[in-house]
Design a protein around this motif. Structure first.
Motif, PDB file in Angstrom:
ATOM      1  N   LEU A 343       1.288  -1.136  -0.597  1.00  0.00           N
ATOM      2  CA  LEU A 343      -0.020   0.061  -0.128  1.00  0.00           C
ATOM      3  C   LEU A 343       0.802   1.068   0.192  1.00  0.00           C
ATOM      4  N   GLU A 344       1.703   1.051   0.350  1.00  0.00           N
ATOM      5  CA  GLU A 344       3.050   2.300   1.115  1.00  0.00           C
ATOM      6  C   GLU A 344       3.347   2.890  -0.416  1.00  0.00           C
ATOM      7  N   GLU A 345       2.853   1.939  -1.201  1.00  0.00           N
ATOM      8  CA  GLU A 345       4.331   1.678  -2.595  1.00  0.00           C
ATOM      9  C   GLU A 345       3.517   1.734  -3.605  1.00  0.00           C
ATOM     10  N   ASN A 346       2.469   1.987  -3.274  1.00  0.00           N
ATOM     11  CA  ASN A 346       0.749   1.969  -4.445  1.00  0.00           C
ATOM     12  C   ASN A 346       1.088   1.229  -5.357  1.00  0.00           C
ATOM     13  N   LEU A 347       1.415  -0.239  -5.095  1.00  0.00           N
ATOM     14  CA  LEU A 347       1.592  -1.729  -5.951  1.00  0.00           C
ATOM     15  C   LEU A 347       0.063  -1.887  -5.613  1.00  0.00           C
ATOM     16  N   ILE A 348      -0.418  -1.790  -5.089  1.00  0.00           N
ATOM     17  CA  ILE A 348      -2.215  -2.527  -4.188  1.00  0.00           C
ATOM     18  C   ILE A 348      -2.863  -1.205  -4.567  1.00  0.00           C
ATOM     19  N   LYS A 349      -4.119  -1.101  -4.323  1.00  0.00           N
ATOM     20  CA  LYS A 349      -4.698  -0.021  -3.512  1.00  0.00           C
ATOM     21  C   LYS A 349      -6.384  -0.925  -3.014  1.00  0.00           C
ATOM     22  N   PRO A 350      -6.878  -0.145  -2.060  1.00  0.00           N
ATOM     23  CA  PRO A 350      -7.605  -0.787  -0.998  1.00  0.00           C
ATOM     24  C   PRO A 350      -8.479  -1.022  -1.219  1.00  0.00           C
ATOM     25  N   SER A 351      -9.587  -0.868  -3.219  1.00  0.00           N
ATOM     26  CA  SER A 351     -10.184  -1.596  -3.767  1.00  0.00           C
ATOM     27  C   SER A 351     -10.005  -2.561  -4.369  1.00  0.00           C
ATOM     28  N   ASP A 352      -9.179  -2.974  -4.169  1.00  0.00           N
ATOM     29  CA  ASP A 352      -8.367  -3.787  -5.507  1.00  0.00           C
ATOM     30  C   ASP A 352      -8.420  -5.090  -5.015  1.00  0.00           C
ATOM     31  N   THR A 353      -9.313  -6.615  -6.261  1.00  0.00           N
ATOM     32  CA  THR A 353      -9.272  -7.473  -5.924  1.00  0.00           C
ATOM     33  C   THR A 353      -8.305  -8.492  -5.995  1.00  0.00           C
ATOM     34  N   PHE A 354      -8.710 -10.167  -5.664  1.00  0.00           N
ATOM     35  CA  PHE A 354      -7.189 -10.709  -5.754  1.00  0.00           C
ATOM     36  C   PHE A 354      -8.628 -12.029  -6.264  1.00  0.00           C
ATOM     37  N   TYR A 355      -8.081 -12.830  -7.028  1.00  0.00           N
ATOM     38  CA  TYR A 355      -8.345 -14.799  -7.330  1.00  0.00           C
ATOM     39  C   TYR A 355      -7.800 -15.306  -6.227  1.00  0.00           C
ATOM     40  N   CYS A 356      -8.070 -15.827  -6.054  1.00  0.00           N
ATOM     41  CA  CYS A 356      -7.578 -17.329  -5.123  1.00  0.00           C
ATOM     42  C   CYS A 356      -9.005 -18.403  -5.567  1.00  0.00           C
ATOM     43  N   ASP A 357      -7.283 -19.421  -6.258  1.00  0.00           N
ATOM     44  CA  ASP A 357      -8.330 -20.928  -6.456  1.00  0.00           C
ATOM     45  C   ASP A 357      -7.326 -21.989  -6.096  1.00  0.00           C
ATOM     46  N   GLY A 358      -6.611 -21.472  -4.341  1.00  0.00           N
ATOM     47  CA  GLY A 358      -6.868 -22.989  -3.388  1.00  0.00           C
ATOM     48  C   GLY A 358      -4.909 -22.593  -3.361  1.00  0.00           C
ATOM     49  N   GLY A 359      -3.579 -21.988  -4.321  1.00  0.00           N
ATOM     50  CA  GLY A 359      -2.929 -21.596  -4.289  1.00  0.00           C
ATOM     51  C   GLY A 359      -2.349 -21.323  -5.518  1.00  0.00           C
ATOM     52  N   GLU A 360      -0.527 -21.506  -5.416  1.00  0.00           N
ATOM     53  CA  GLU A 360      -0.020 -20.966  -6.166  1.00  0.00           C
ATOM     54  C   GLU A 360       1.333 -21.934  -6.576  1.00  0.00           C
TER      55      GLU A 360
END
Length: 713
Positions: A343-360
């Motif tokens: 957040l501090e580096e503006n790499l993400i925003k509080p409104s961002d979403t992420f898709y979790c499919d169980g892992g990477e």
């Protein structure tokens, strides 16, 4: 003519005081004056710098005795003035053997009086002194007797004038009135007034004073002429510890040990707004009045069978302060730090979403999330609420190793916090050039590196207090023997760790994590509590031992208190059922007891009624509080408040709603979302207290044993 001759002769005898003679006389006088000035100056200088030594040297030519007048070591108080440590005046029994034998009628009555008055004084001991030290003027018979025992002997001596040669020397003995209370914080002293561990060691010079001395000169009639130089007492230390809060957490730890038998356990209670430690304890406590006593831990036969090295190893571990001297893998309690950096580096925003499919899958190695089927599409807030590893790995990939490790150090990890206690460790971090992509992914949720509890408490405090990193400290102020303030330890702002915007977001997200997410067990009726759970697998991974933790703050939106609970391997709990719920519920129970004590009361709504912001530790119902105060917040618009029935209206799509229900079911079963956990490989991370350095750890890019990272919530 004769008269003239006489006058001439007389005239020749009279010599004038010439200028030359005057100069010579002035020169001699000047030399003498200079010599006397130098001599006086030398005497003054010697008297000032080395007077005592020369005084003693002069006295050594005479028959005399000298006695040290001990200083009184300063007390240690809690923040409210409760005495936690003090030095009690005691008396040493001294025998002047020479005087006791100076008259025949003195010897036997004096010996009998000593034997009858003091336990441990035997006839053999006195006879030996009479035979071997006939000229001794100073022999210690017994140490540390009470004032009452001294007065009883004096009354006996008054009744029998033949009891002679016995006198009493003042001394001090360190006392700890609450025995085991705050033992790892206070430390103890040796017989020579040197502090070991804790405040006693760190503030040793402050607590100690300066001895005085009494010179006794014996004249021809054996009368004692005294010359006294008074002692200077030590200063009193006022700690930040609250004795009542300290007792509560120690009682909770003892009860927990009895029920679950963990290998280690630690609790820190801290004021996030100034760095003051209100309480700090671990499962290792001991009687400060008897710090080397092994009988509470071993049988007499076991003690006899131990070597001196084994005894010292056990004692050193017993005296060690787990919360600052042992390093641990923090697990998912570290996730707020990973998010804060992005957040501090503006790499993400509080409104961002992420898709979790169980892992990477990273470099061919699957790294699983705590929910094997995946959480679906989730917001950043929900990533904390359900403790999604997948989302955190996506975030840390944007940060990269260099940025991630730089923020680790900026948040205070990998270095000492500066707390005013001895024995603080720095933890273990990877160097950014040795942090592989796999290591980086695992680090995002708090494994592969070690931190100390005090580092976590100080760093977390800065995340929720608006971004102010204060140096943690255990001493509030120092007072002199007269009670006047000598110095104060005001809050010390070290740095600004995050912006107020980031801090505000984290406070809201962590509030929801307790109210609706994995940390629901920490709720206390009537209070808004924010926090994060953690479950880390410890080294060796194959042992499947876990380090369970919770760190939280209250009130969530204006934190006045941070509570951090760590539990390592509760052996009476089946390994598959070990989860952060054990630490979370313990934290909730502690907060429920200490919050009213610290005058932190439940919030009240506009009608003056108490607002219940959670289920409470005693009322685990399924209703949601609806986060009334957050209605309309654009960053958390998925949860709008229904104020009539106090239930939340879920605005998420069906997939997310299904995910949340699945999460709720897992937590209701008493086994939060960290659920099933596959072992981490042995090479990733280390157990608390391991001395290996991360820089020496080989990269895990091609570790085929690493099937999943599910060791976190």
């Amino acid at each position: 003519m004769a008269n003239q001759g006489m006058k001439q002769r007389r005239t020749k005898k009279i010599k004038k005081f010439t200028n030359r003679m005057s100069s010579r006389l002035l020169f001699v006088f000047s030399v003498i004056l200079i010599f006397m000035t130098v001599l006086i100056g030398r005497i003054v200088w010697l008297n000032h710098t080395d007077g005592v030594r020369y005084e003693k040297k002069v006295l050594s030519q005479q028959t005399y005795t000298s006695t040290t007048i001990p200083y009184q070591r300063g007390s240690i108080l809690d923040r409210n003035g409760t005495v936690l440590a003090y030095s009690e005046k005691v008396y040493n029994v001294i025998l002047d053997v020479y005087y006791a034998l100076s008259e025949k009628e003195y010897a036997e009555p004096t010996k009998k009086a000593l034997i009858n008055s003091f336990e441990g004084v035997t006839e053999e001991k006195i006879n030996k002194l009479y035979e071997e030290k006939k000229t001794s003027r100073y022999s210690i018979i017994l140490k540390s007797i009470s004032y009452e025992d001294m007065e009883k002997f004096k009354e006996l001596a008054k009744a029998d004038k033949n009891i002679q040669g016995v006198w009493f020397e003042e001394d001090y003995k360190r006392r700890y009135p609450y025995e085991t209370l705050a033992s790892s914080v206070l430390g103890f002293t040796t017989n020579d007034n040197n502090g070991n561990w804790g405040i006693e060691q760190f503030y040793n010079d402050t607590l100690n004073g300066t001895n005085g001395i009494e010179f006794g000169y014996m004249d021809s009639e054996l009368k004692l002429e005294k010359n006294v130089k008074s002692s200077i007492n030590g200063n009193t230390v006022v700690s930040t510890i609250d004795a009542n809060v300290q007792r509560i957490i120690q009682d909770h730890i003892k009860a927990y040990i009895k029920e679950y038998d963990p290998d280690n356990m630690g609790v820190i209670v801290m004021n996030p707004n100034n760095g003051e430690i209100l309480a700090m304890a671990s499962n290792q406590e001991y009687d400060l009045n008897k710090p080397t006593d092994l009988t509470p831990f071993f049988t007499k036969d076991e003690i006899k069978g131990m070597t001196e090295e084994e005894k010292m190893n056990f004692l050193n571990n017993l005296w060690r302060n787990y919360t600052i001297s042992n390093s641990i893998e923090p697990g998912s309690t570290f996730k707020p730090f990973t998010i804060a950096a992005a957040l501090e580096e503006n790499l993400i925003k509080p409104s961002d979403t992420f898709y979790c499919d169980g892992g990477e899958v990273i470099l061919g190695t699957p790294v699983g999330c705590s929910k094997r089927t995946g959480h679906g599409e989730i917001t950043l807030t929900q990533a904390l609420m359900v403790s999604c590893n997948d989302a955190l790995m996506q975030i840390v990939e944007k940060e990269g190793a260099k940025l991630f490790t730089s923020y680790q150090k900026y948040f205070g990890f990998g270095g000492k916090t500066g707390i005013d206690l001895p024995g603080e460790e720095s933890g273990i971090l990877f160097a950014n050039d040795k942090l592989s992509k796999l290591d980086l992914a695992i680090s995002s949720f708090g494994q592969t590196f070690n931190v100390t509890m005090i580092q976590m408490a100080a760093g977390y405090s800065s995340l929720v207090n608006g971004g102010y990193y204060y140096e943690p400290h255990i001493v509030k102020e120092v007072l002199n023997s007269g009670g006047s303030v000598v110095s104060t330890n005001d809050k010390k702002l070290v740095k600004l760790s995050v912006s107020s915007t980031t801090s505000d977001f984290l406070k809201e997200a962590l509030l929801k994590t307790v109210a609706e997410g994995t940390a629901h067990g920490a709720q206390v009726t009537g209070y808004e509590i924010g926090g994060k759970t953690g479950t880390a697998q410890t080294y060796p991974r194959a042992a499947e031992e876990k380090l369970l933790s919770f760190i939280g703050s209250v009130p969530a939106k204006d934190p006045q208190l941070v509570v951090y609970v760590v539990i390592h391997n509760p052996k009476k709990v089946e390994k598959k059922k070990q989860s952060s719920a054990l630490a979370t519920e313990e934290a909730g129970a502690i907060m429920a007891e200490i919050l009213p004590l610290l005058e932190i009361y439940p919030a009240a709504d506009s009608d003056g009624a108490v607002t219940n912001t959670g289920k409470g530790t005693d009322n685990a119902n399924k209703e949601s509080t609806g986060n009334k105060e957050n209605a309309g917040n654009t960053e958390n618009s998925e949860n709008s408040s229904n104020q009539e029935n106090g239930q939340a209206t879920n605005t998420q799509d069906n997939e997310t709603q299904s995910s949340n229900q699945d999460t709720e079911q897992q937590t209701e079963d008493g086994f939060p979302v960290e659920g099933s956990i596959d072992p981490l490989p042995d090479a990733i991370g280390d157990n608390a207290g391991d001395n290996a350095t991360a820089d020496d750890t080989e990269s895990q890019d091609n570790n085929s044993e690493y099937n999943s990272s599910g060791g976190n919530d």
